[in-house]
Design a protein around this motif. Structure first.
Motif: not given
Length: 279
Positions: A50, A78-79, A81-83, A85-86, A165, A236-237, A239
């Motif tokens: 991440p 977005q990438i 932000a998502k990373s 969060q992870r 999930n 990755r998919e 989270g």
């Protein structure tokens, strides 16, 4: 594994008259060192992924190579932000697991109704489940437990989150609570304890069943270990951090209960865990 120290024994004339050997069993120390090395290696890898995504995305925007208001710029943000969060989730899970295993996270046990916990968790996931066209069916008569309600909520949250999930659309996730006898078998909540022919229930049995892709039989024995994921791409998919089930395992065992899973590949998984009844 034995670590030997050998010393020569000499007389007054400095002649060697023998040796003294001291052996120390270092098997456990080597096992701990190996686990530490594996843990650091895995954590470093999990953190690097991440961080690389965040650094790469923001650097392209910061250097003006990509306009932040463009479609590509928004995708990069977005990438990032998502990373991030992870990354936060991974660090929090590592710290949480460390607190649990070190005994610093003490349980606040009190009498609590199972229905209070299951209904709260089901409400929490209702919006997400509805969005993914998944039905959550709860069957809980309300069994009085002696447990830490926050920790028990954490266990069910992790299990339901995984179930959602990995469940396809138009399927049902079943969350149920019944009695588990001292022998570990299941007993219907409708059976009274004063029935002489029925063994007295020792704990409550929680069940979370989904209709997802299932878990291969060779992975069932290791599913509750740290950083264990059936498919690495899931991190990755979906989270995931690979620590959720390890946290569940630790919390349940601190309560004096057991947790296990049964699964058929392609037909879904069923997670079980027991929690002692209130006395």
């Amino acid at each position: 594994m034995i670590d030997w120290s050998n010393v020569a024994l000499r007389d007054h004339s400095d002649r060697i008259i023998g040796t003294m050997s001291i052996g120390e069993d270092i098997t456990e120390r080597l096992a701990v060192d190996r686990m530490k090395g594996e843990f650091v290696s895995v954590v470093s890898h999990e953190l690097r992924t991440p961080l690389t995504a965040i650094h790469g995305s923001l650097q392209l925007i910061a250097n003006g190579l990509v306009d932040s208001d463009s479609q590509q710029g928004k995708e990069l943000l977005q990438i990032a932000a998502k990373s991030s969060q992870r990354l936060v989730r991974l660090v929090n899970d590592i710290l949480e697991l460390e607190r649990l295993e070190s005994g610093k996270a003490l349980l606040n046990r009190e009498k609590v109704s199972s229905h209070q916990i299951t209904s709260q968790v089901a409400r929490t996931f209702k919006v997400v489940a509805d969005r993914q066209k998944i039905n959550i069916a709860v069957s809980d008569p309300g069994i009085e437990l002696m447990a830490d309600s926050d920790r028990l909520t954490q266990v069910l949250t992790n299990l339901l989150d995984n179930a959602i999930n990995f469940s396809p659309e138009n399927t049902t996730i079943s969350l149920s609570v019944g009695h588990a006898t001292s022998s570990g078998s299941w007993q219907s909540p409708s059976i009274k304890d004063n029935n002489a022919s029925t063994p007295k229930a020792a704990s409550a049995l929680f069940t979370v069943k989904d209709e997802g892709r299932g878990i291969p039989s060779e992975d069932l024995s290791s599913i509750f270990r740290r950083f264990t994921q059936v498919n690495y791409a899931d991190s990755r998919e979906k989270g995931g951090t690979g620590l959720g089930l390890a946290i569940c395992h630790n919390i349940v065992h601190q309560h004096g209960g057991k947790i296990w899973v049964e699964s058929t590949l392609g037909k879904g998984s069923c997670f079980f865990f027991t929690i002692p009844l209130a006395k």
